[in-house]
Design a protein around this motif. Sequence first.
Motif, PDB file in Angstrom:
ATOM      1  N   THR B 145      27.054  55.311  33.006  1.00  0.00           N
ATOM      2  CA  THR B 145      26.754  54.801  31.754  1.00  0.00           C
ATOM      3  C   THR B 145      27.226  53.384  31.692  1.00  0.00           C
ATOM      4  OG1 THR B 145      27.315  57.183  31.168  1.00  0.00           O
ATOM      5  CG2 THR B 145      27.218  55.583  29.264  1.00  0.00           C
ATOM      6  N   PHE B 147      27.783  49.847  29.000  1.00  0.00           N
ATOM      7  CA  PHE B 147      27.947  49.354  27.493  1.00  0.00           C
ATOM      8  C   PHE B 147      27.862  47.862  27.666  1.00  0.00           C
ATOM      9  CE2 PHE B 147      29.901  53.116  25.174  1.00  0.00           C
ATOM     10  CZ  PHE B 147      29.758  54.033  26.244  1.00  0.00           C
ATOM     11  N   GLY B 148      27.007  47.483  26.799  1.00  0.00           N
ATOM     12  CA  GLY B 148      27.014  45.701  26.763  1.00  0.00           C
ATOM     13  C   GLY B 148      26.682  45.476  25.386  1.00  0.00           C
TER      14      GLY B 148
ATOM     15  N   ARG C 116      38.830  41.372  23.580  1.00  0.00           N
ATOM     16  CA  ARG C 116      37.424  40.994  23.446  1.00  0.00           C
ATOM     17  C   ARG C 116      36.508  41.952  24.351  1.00  0.00           C
ATOM     18  NH1 ARG C 116      36.367  40.647  27.595  1.00  0.00           N
ATOM     19  NH2 ARG C 116      36.710  38.419  28.573  1.00  0.00           N
ATOM     20  N   VAL C 118      32.911  43.254  24.259  1.00  0.00           N
ATOM     21  CA  VAL C 118      31.476  42.547  23.875  1.00  0.00           C
ATOM     22  C   VAL C 118      30.613  43.733  23.331  1.00  0.00           C
ATOM     23  CG1 VAL C 118      31.231  40.679  25.628  1.00  0.00           C
ATOM     24  CG2 VAL C 118      30.422  42.861  26.157  1.00  0.00           C
ATOM     25  N   TYR C 119      30.735  44.966  23.666  1.00  0.00           N
ATOM     26  CA  TYR C 119      30.044  45.946  23.040  1.00  0.00           C
ATOM     27  C   TYR C 119      30.477  46.632  21.757  1.00  0.00           C
ATOM     28  CZ  TYR C 119      33.744  48.556  25.425  1.00  0.00           C
ATOM     29  OH  TYR C 119      34.915  48.953  25.968  1.00  0.00           O
TER      30      TYR C 119
ATOM     31  N   VAL D  16      29.512  52.457  39.870  1.00  0.00           N
ATOM     32  CA  VAL D  16      30.403  51.628  39.091  1.00  0.00           C
ATOM     33  C   VAL D  16      30.922  50.538  40.167  1.00  0.00           C
ATOM     34  CG1 VAL D  16      32.625  51.321  38.022  1.00  0.00           C
ATOM     35  CG2 VAL D  16      31.433  53.247  37.657  1.00  0.00           C
ATOM     36  N   ALA D  19      28.266  47.670  40.160  1.00  0.00           N
ATOM     37  CA  ALA D  19      28.058  47.061  38.722  1.00  0.00           C
ATOM     38  C   ALA D  19      29.090  45.759  38.973  1.00  0.00           C
ATOM     39  CB  ALA D  19      28.181  47.581  37.727  1.00  0.00           C
ATOM     40  N   GLU D  24      27.816  42.555  36.963  1.00  0.00           N
ATOM     41  CA  GLU D  24      27.260  43.092  35.815  1.00  0.00           C
ATOM     42  C   GLU D  24      27.849  43.004  34.705  1.00  0.00           C
ATOM     43  OE1 GLU D  24      25.057  46.835  36.656  1.00  0.00           O
ATOM     44  OE2 GLU D  24      25.595  47.216  34.442  1.00  0.00           O
ATOM     45  N   LEU D  28      36.097  41.761  36.212  1.00  0.00           N
ATOM     46  CA  LEU D  28      36.940  43.016  36.077  1.00  0.00           C
ATOM     47  C   LEU D  28      38.175  42.760  35.409  1.00  0.00           C
ATOM     48  CD1 LEU D  28      36.726  46.108  36.230  1.00  0.00           C
ATOM     49  CD2 LEU D  28      37.682  45.616  38.624  1.00  0.00           C
ATOM     50  N   LEU D  30      39.848  45.289  33.098  1.00  0.00           N
ATOM     51  CA  LEU D  30      40.714  46.701  33.131  1.00  0.00           C
ATOM     52  C   LEU D  30      39.927  47.805  33.924  1.00  0.00           C
ATOM     53  CD1 LEU D  30      40.994  46.976  29.094  1.00  0.00           C
ATOM     54  CD2 LEU D  30      42.818  46.173  30.624  1.00  0.00           C
ATOM     55  N   GLU D 126      36.415  54.223  34.634  1.00  0.00           N
ATOM     56  CA  GLU D 126      35.896  53.185  33.508  1.00  0.00           C
ATOM     57  C   GLU D 126      36.278  51.661  33.993  1.00  0.00           C
ATOM     58  OE1 GLU D 126      36.716  54.246  29.546  1.00  0.00           O
ATOM     59  OE2 GLU D 126      37.381  52.390  28.997  1.00  0.00           O
ATOM     60  N   PHE D 128      36.002  48.006  32.948  1.00  0.00           N
ATOM     61  CA  PHE D 128      35.877  46.956  31.709  1.00  0.00           C
ATOM     62  C   PHE D 128      35.967  45.524  32.178  1.00  0.00           C
ATOM     63  CE2 PHE D 128      37.853  44.651  28.484  1.00  0.00           C
ATOM     64  CZ  PHE D 128      36.824  44.712  27.148  1.00  0.00           C
ATOM     65  N   ALA D 130      34.297  41.253  31.448  1.00  0.00           N
ATOM     66  CA  ALA D 130      33.985  40.221  30.259  1.00  0.00           C
ATOM     67  C   ALA D 130      32.660  40.197  29.666  1.00  0.00           C
ATOM     68  CB  ALA D 130      34.071  38.764  30.979  1.00  0.00           C
ATOM     69  N   LYS D 131      31.805  41.092  30.290  1.00  0.00           N
ATOM     70  CA  LYS D 131      30.482  41.248  29.848  1.00  0.00           C
ATOM     71  C   LYS D 131      30.234  42.575  29.407  1.00  0.00           C
ATOM     72  CE  LYS D 131      28.471  37.401  32.580  1.00  0.00           C
ATOM     73  NZ  LYS D 131      27.598  37.140  34.085  1.00  0.00           N
ATOM     74  N   GLY D 132      31.001  43.571  29.393  1.00  0.00           N
ATOM     75  CA  GLY D 132      30.882  45.001  29.178  1.00  0.00           C
ATOM     76  C   GLY D 132      31.493  46.111  30.096  1.00  0.00           C
ATOM     77  N   MET D 133      30.898  47.063  29.950  1.00  0.00           N
ATOM     78  CA  MET D 133      31.844  48.490  30.623  1.00  0.00           C
ATOM     79  C   MET D 133      30.888  49.353  31.184  1.00  0.00           C
ATOM     80  SD  MET D 133      34.283  50.918  28.438  1.00  0.00           S
ATOM     81  CE  MET D 133      33.053  51.634  27.210  1.00  0.00           C
ATOM     82  N   VAL D 134      31.439  49.807  32.317  1.00  0.00           N
ATOM     83  CA  VAL D 134      30.562  50.769  33.137  1.00  0.00           C
ATOM     84  C   VAL D 134      31.343  52.062  33.332  1.00  0.00           C
ATOM     85  CG1 VAL D 134      30.607  49.529  35.249  1.00  0.00           C
ATOM     86  CG2 VAL D 134      28.915  51.289  34.996  1.00  0.00           C
ATOM     87  N   GLN D 135      30.958  53.411  33.223  1.00  0.00           N
ATOM     88  CA  GLN D 135      31.649  54.541  33.305  1.00  0.00           C
ATOM     89  C   GLN D 135      30.998  55.372  34.348  1.00  0.00           C
ATOM     90  OE1 GLN D 135      31.519  55.788  29.349  1.00  0.00           O
ATOM     91  NE2 GLN D 135      33.672  54.799  28.821  1.00  0.00           N
TER      92      GLN D 135
END
Lengths: 219, 219, 219, 219
Positions: B145, B147-148, C116, C118-119, D16, D19, D24, D28, D30, D126, D128, D130-135
């Motif tokens: 999943t 998140f952006g 920060r 971004v989402y 993950v 990404a 993406e 990185l 967190l 998970e 996290f 600078a540009k988002g998160m992927v889980q």
Amino acid sequence: VQIGFNRRYDRSHRAVREAVREGEIGALELLVITSRDPGLAPLSYLKVSGGIFRDMTIHDFDLARFILGDNPVEEVYATGSVMVDPALKELGDIDTAMVIMKAASGTLVHINNSRRAVYGYDQRVEAFGAKGMVQSDNLRASTVTRFGAEATDVKEPLLNFFIERYMQSYLDELNDFIDVVAEKKKPSVDFEDGRIALILADAAWASFQSGKAVRVRYD
Amino acid sequence: VQIGFNRRYDRSHRAVREAVREGEIGALELLVITSRDPGLAPLSYLKVSGGIFRDMTIHDFDLARFILGDNPVEEVYATGSVMVDPALKELGDIDTAMVIMKAASGTLVHINNSRRAVYGYDQRVEAFGAKGMVQSDNLRASTVTRFGAEATDVKEPLLNFFIERYMQSYLDELNDFIDVVAEKKKPSVDFEDGRIALILADAAWASFQSGKAVRVRYD
Amino acid sequence: VQIGFNRRYDRSHRAVREAVREGEIGALELLVITSRDPGLAPLSYLKVSGGIFRDMTIHDFDLARFILGDNPVEEVYATGSVMVDPALKELGDIDTAMVIMKAASGTLVHINNSRRAVYGYDQRVEAFGAKGMVQSDNLRASTVTRFGAEATDVKEPLLNFFIERYMQSYLDELNDFIDVVAEKKKPSVDFEDGRIALILADAAWASFQSGKAVRVRYD
Amino acid sequence: VQIGFNRRYDRSHRAVREAVREGEIGALELLVITSRDPGLAPLSYLKVSGGIFRDMTIHDFDLARFILGDNPVEEVYATGSVMVDPALKELGDIDTAMVIMKAASGTLVHINNSRRAVYGYDQRVEAFGAKGMVQSDNLRASTVTRFGAEATDVKEPLLNFFIERYMQSYLDELNDFIDVVAEKKKPSVDFEDGRIALILADAAWASFQSGKAVRVRYD
């Protein structure tokens, strides 16, 4: 005249309409509306309500029109059963219904109704098209989720009924109404919308009685 | 004779049937089947497929029967459009369809089909009853999943088609078939199931042609 | 004195506390708090904020205490980095942090922070115990979900910041405050809660500086 | 030598890593790994297992390294409790643990472990940035979801343990191993990976004993 089709003001349903309108999902091909009340209204109300299509589905007919935009419904088929309370049968009404409509462009619309969903007020919209799908889902009072030995991802029941679910819509509609009065704007829902929803409700009833798809006449 | 209705072996669809059978959701009142292919089959196949109700919806008719149990379908209404590819029109076929069926107990069944869902093979079942609802959802190849800044909860497209989606079903069906052969058991899907699904498909076609709900005759 | 720990009034976080308090998940073993701001505050504010543990994590320390109930934190370990903006380094502050705390009963608590995301404003709580788990998730402005050729289940970004996310909490807190004033009740968050959260923030800073877990002294 | 870190082959965990690797989510910042066993291993095993960090967290250390790529862990802090079974105390071991690690670039990593999650084998990642998160989320045997008067969105427990959850990983790892043998390729997980994970496990133990963050030495 400002008619009470508050669902048009629901943020999520509205976002579905915007997605369709802006071509985000391409040509709209299938529209599925799930609309189930949490429980039966009092029989005293049901006696004078005009039947399920006029008192309940009418909101879904309007919502369908809201999303279809300038793609008018041409044909309505409807059927139903008495599954919730046999008393409905004596009133000549039904409590469980399904509708299919066909719009001018070929778009097919399905609505399903029940007068009693034990898990809360179930109001979902799904618009499917050439480039994708967009859905509007239900609301809950919190985002709490539970995991135990027997079950996971457990959420609380849906918001109970229209007051709770459409609170935001009512407020936005009220603001819109105030703007209409103050600025003499054209209301975004008007008498004609009410008239057409009623025509669709009556076509559904005629279809239910005859077992045939009914061609809709708007004049 | 063992007929290829592999969806009966899908774990999630099967769990819906079990929930209904064991009375978990009380009397079954509404059954909604969403069934959309990822893309159009080759025209060479479509020419001889017998039309959408016989080549595509037939699996949904069987799945509906599987969940309805001993509550036979009595009435079928179907309609459709050509929305995906105008070539279907020349073949006298359609690519977008909706069906409503009524079973003996009053249960209403809806099926909607499209021959092209850009987000993958969409196969969902929703059974609604007096005590609740149970749904069977789609599968994806992973649980990732994203998140952006523009979007959250983003998942990958659905498994592409029946080979991927119903892999587990095929294996379980094959095991069942081996048991049937080895132990001379009664197959869990038989010729009669195929015959009835075909009757429903033909009733749907007749309804589509006539614009009337068609009473189903099983003899 | 009524202190502004509005998260205690968030319906979902509150439900986590209730579940823990009523023994729904048995002994509380792990508590994980995810707390990330949507974006960096202005440097002018950061200069006088007292550092990340005093201006940001302090709310998470209080939320942890709210859920732990009468199970006091005994030990704090904290670390952090400057990942978002090098200007934080010049201020002697950090923008990315992780904390582990140990409570008297042995419960372990984790907090992770970023200045920060971004989402949107990311505020989640997960309480894990002998009998299960309960989570509080984020809020969005609508329930719209999108499906396309590249992605499915796509939702909009999270509510942007504390004003939006904790609107309901602020209103409930305000009501509580009015009750306190009108009925001379004991406030549900008081000066002592603020003092203890500050003690934990300072213990975190001391730990970050020393690289050692710090024993908390409340007197 | 091919070491058994099968989680590297899990499709979702792998996605993950991809990404992160492909930028993406930007830098990185967190990384949060949730890793909980469904139940306690037999005491006979626990006696010789080497302790929680060597027998359980070691897989999470390797998974963290897999996602961190060429960003080595420099510092480890770990703590823990005996919450599940007092017998662990007699063995000098723990059953509930939390870890924080800091990598060279400043990335912070959190791992939390329990030896008993009643809702199944809980394995989430998970990442996290600078540009988002992927889980990467858990797996269940089916997609069935239930709605009733007390609860909605109810899913079945998670897949029970590593055999079920990492079945696909084992098969892919086996295929990879066969390729390594047949084509004399470099294995994608090797002896060095095992050695480093062990170094991290031992650093965690030293940190748990001393209450201090431990600087990792790889030589």
